[in-house]
Design a protein around this motif. Structure first.
Motif, PDB file in Angstrom:
ATOM      1  N   ILE A 171       0.785  -1.145   0.009  1.00  0.00           N
ATOM      2  CA  ILE A 171       0.042  -0.041  -0.059  1.00  0.00           C
ATOM      3  C   ILE A 171       0.902   1.179  -0.068  1.00  0.00           C
ATOM      4  O   ILE A 171       1.802   1.213   0.725  1.00  0.00           O
ATOM      5  N   ARG A 172       0.633   2.204  -0.791  1.00  0.00           N
ATOM      6  CA  ARG A 172       1.045   3.341  -0.700  1.00  0.00           C
ATOM      7  C   ARG A 172       0.185   4.774  -0.803  1.00  0.00           C
ATOM      8  O   ARG A 172      -0.786   4.523  -1.141  1.00  0.00           O
ATOM      9  N   ASN A 173       1.054   5.721  -0.222  1.00  0.00           N
ATOM     10  CA  ASN A 173       0.165   7.164  -0.271  1.00  0.00           C
ATOM     11  C   ASN A 173       0.134   7.573  -1.562  1.00  0.00           C
ATOM     12  O   ASN A 173       1.035   7.734  -2.417  1.00  0.00           O
ATOM     13  N   VAL A 174      -0.989   8.081  -1.953  1.00  0.00           N
ATOM     14  CA  VAL A 174      -1.093   8.653  -3.185  1.00  0.00           C
ATOM     15  C   VAL A 174      -0.515  10.249  -3.248  1.00  0.00           C
ATOM     16  O   VAL A 174      -1.020  10.731  -2.013  1.00  0.00           O
ATOM     17  N   PRO A 175       0.301  10.535  -4.150  1.00  0.00           N
ATOM     18  CA  PRO A 175       0.901  11.845  -3.922  1.00  0.00           C
ATOM     19  C   PRO A 175      -0.333  13.057  -3.815  1.00  0.00           C
ATOM     20  O   PRO A 175      -1.395  12.798  -4.881  1.00  0.00           O
ATOM     21  N   PRO A 176      -0.286  13.770  -3.202  1.00  0.00           N
ATOM     22  CA  PRO A 176      -1.576  15.152  -3.136  1.00  0.00           C
ATOM     23  C   PRO A 176      -1.940  15.603  -4.423  1.00  0.00           C
ATOM     24  O   PRO A 176      -2.909  15.781  -5.003  1.00  0.00           O
ATOM     25  N   GLN A 177      -0.626  15.773  -5.319  1.00  0.00           N
ATOM     26  CA  GLN A 177      -1.233  16.371  -6.523  1.00  0.00           C
ATOM     27  C   GLN A 177      -1.766  15.735  -7.445  1.00  0.00           C
ATOM     28  O   GLN A 177      -2.224  15.882  -8.665  1.00  0.00           O
ATOM     29  N   HIS A 178      -1.880  14.132  -7.232  1.00  0.00           N
ATOM     30  CA  HIS A 178      -2.659  13.232  -7.905  1.00  0.00           C
ATOM     31  C   HIS A 178      -3.735  12.708  -7.357  1.00  0.00           C
ATOM     32  O   HIS A 178      -4.471  11.650  -7.780  1.00  0.00           O
ATOM     33  N   TYR A 179      -4.520  13.379  -6.222  1.00  0.00           N
ATOM     34  CA  TYR A 179      -5.564  13.094  -5.717  1.00  0.00           C
ATOM     35  C   TYR A 179      -6.620  13.017  -6.875  1.00  0.00           C
ATOM     36  O   TYR A 179      -6.814  13.911  -7.659  1.00  0.00           O
ATOM     37  N   PRO A 180      -7.686  12.313  -6.545  1.00  0.00           N
ATOM     38  CA  PRO A 180      -8.937  12.277  -7.358  1.00  0.00           C
ATOM     39  C   PRO A 180      -9.828  13.610  -7.236  1.00  0.00           C
ATOM     40  O   PRO A 180      -9.541  13.937  -6.059  1.00  0.00           O
ATOM     41  N   LEU A 181     -10.856  13.956  -7.875  1.00  0.00           N
ATOM     42  CA  LEU A 181     -11.561  14.876  -7.547  1.00  0.00           C
ATOM     43  C   LEU A 181     -12.466  14.357  -6.442  1.00  0.00           C
ATOM     44  O   LEU A 181     -13.073  13.373  -6.631  1.00  0.00           O
ATOM     45  N   LEU A 182     -12.514  15.323  -5.312  1.00  0.00           N
ATOM     46  CA  LEU A 182     -13.494  15.046  -4.148  1.00  0.00           C
ATOM     47  C   LEU A 182     -14.600  15.974  -4.150  1.00  0.00           C
ATOM     48  O   LEU A 182     -14.560  17.241  -4.526  1.00  0.00           O
ATOM     49  N   VAL A 183     -15.711  15.561  -4.028  1.00  0.00           N
ATOM     50  CA  VAL A 183     -16.840  16.307  -3.879  1.00  0.00           C
ATOM     51  C   VAL A 183     -17.893  15.761  -2.692  1.00  0.00           C
ATOM     52  O   VAL A 183     -17.498  14.580  -2.379  1.00  0.00           O
ATOM     53  N   THR A 184     -18.999  16.310  -2.276  1.00  0.00           N
ATOM     54  CA  THR A 184     -19.857  16.007  -1.441  1.00  0.00           C
ATOM     55  C   THR A 184     -21.333  16.601  -1.859  1.00  0.00           C
ATOM     56  O   THR A 184     -21.173  17.533  -2.849  1.00  0.00           O
ATOM     57  N   PHE A 185     -22.258  15.891  -1.242  1.00  0.00           N
ATOM     58  CA  PHE A 185     -23.678  16.564  -1.713  1.00  0.00           C
ATOM     59  C   PHE A 185     -24.042  17.130  -0.151  1.00  0.00           C
ATOM     60  O   PHE A 185     -23.900  16.251   0.808  1.00  0.00           O
ATOM     61  N   THR A 186     -24.437  18.451  -0.128  1.00  0.00           N
ATOM     62  CA  THR A 186     -24.771  18.899   1.261  1.00  0.00           C
ATOM     63  C   THR A 186     -26.128  18.129   1.493  1.00  0.00           C
ATOM     64  O   THR A 186     -26.426  18.337   2.903  1.00  0.00           O
TER      65      THR A 186
END
Length: 273
Positions: A171-186
């Motif tokens: 298991i490796r940490n994903v580099p922050p510059q390659h994070y997927p797009l994050l969203v939420t529904f209020t």
């Protein structure tokens, strides 16, 4: 962070999947008597010409393959990857995972590497009835190459890189510059309430004391995740939302986010009245 254009691309891709799914549905829902009439009317001619038709098809396909310089059975590299999100909250660590499938093929005549992915977004319940989603997209196909760059000798969109990733362990940490797009529904019940989430400032979306701890990736033998997103977001199976005029009335950000929740279009046949 992925730019707003990503949501537009996701919507376009999703609309294509919606159109293909609707076409398949319409074909499957033809009255039986129409199908039987078609079969009866064409049975004799079909039997008489079957051999010559197939011979012509095979010859035509063979000619196309030769002329295009394409391999009809290209070498393929594929793997399942588990994306896990860990979030620190006042109540403790919140965690969610999802497994996606990624496939790459040897270069075609144009020098491109055909690729695909399947699965669904990673979701984590940050607070009671408040959820964070890591969306799918083009980054899904590249994230393993970038996350395991050290293990495979550098990022390499090539057969060497594909083969190396498929054999990676751990298991490796994903580099922050390659994070997927994050969203939420209020409001989880309302697709219009989608909101982008800054990975460096989850508190803005979820309140004080909520921070992103890490996002990890693992090459795994686990099965591709299926059913979580549709079970959570019931409106994905609602034709009033997913088909026009309801679909076109949604904000563009909502349509883009919805298009990146799943790699496939939901089956709405059982939901239509």
């Amino acid at each position: 962070m992925v730019s707003g254009a990503t949501l537009g691309i996701a919507e376009l891709t999703f609309c294509k999947r919606r159109s293909r799914a609707r076409q398949r549905s319409d074909m499957q829902e033809q009255p039986v008597f129409q199908v039987e009439i078609a079969k009866d009317s064409g049975r004799v001619n079909h039997a008489a010409n079957r051999e010559s038709k197939w011979r012509s098809i095979y010859c035509g396909l063979f000619s196309l393959v030769v002329l295009a310089g394409c391999n009809p059975f290209p070498e393929t590299w594929q793997w399942n990857q588990k994306l896990t999100i860990e979030i620190s909250t006042p109540q403790g660590i919140a965690r969610g995972s999802a497994v996606a499938h990624v496939s790459w093929q040897a270069a075609n005549a144009a020098g491109n590497y055909p690729s695909s992915y399947s699965g669904e977004a990673t979701v984590v319940e940050v607070l009671p009835n408040r959820y964070l989603f890591a969306l799918l997209g083009e980054e899904t196909k590249y994230i393993a190459l970038r996350t395991f760059a050290k293990e495979i000798g550098g990022v390499s969109v090539s057969p060497t890189g594909f083969a190396a990733v498929s054999q990676v362990h751990g298991i490796r940490n994903v580099p922050p510059q390659h994070y997927p797009l994050l969203v939420t529904f209020t409001d989880i019940s309302d697709p219009k309430t989608v909101q982008k989430v800054d990975p460096n400032n989850l508190a803005a979306a979820f309140g004080p004391g909520v921070t992103l701890k890490r996002i990890t990736l693992e090459i795994t033998d686990d099965s591709v995740t299926a059913g979580k997103i549709v079970a959570l977001l019931g409106w994905l199976n609602d034709p009033a939302v997913m088909e026009n005029p309801g679909w076109s009335s949604l904000p563009i950000d909502s349509r883009g986010a919805i298009g990146a929740l799943l790699s496939h279009y939901p089956d709405l046949r059982g939901s239509r009245k």
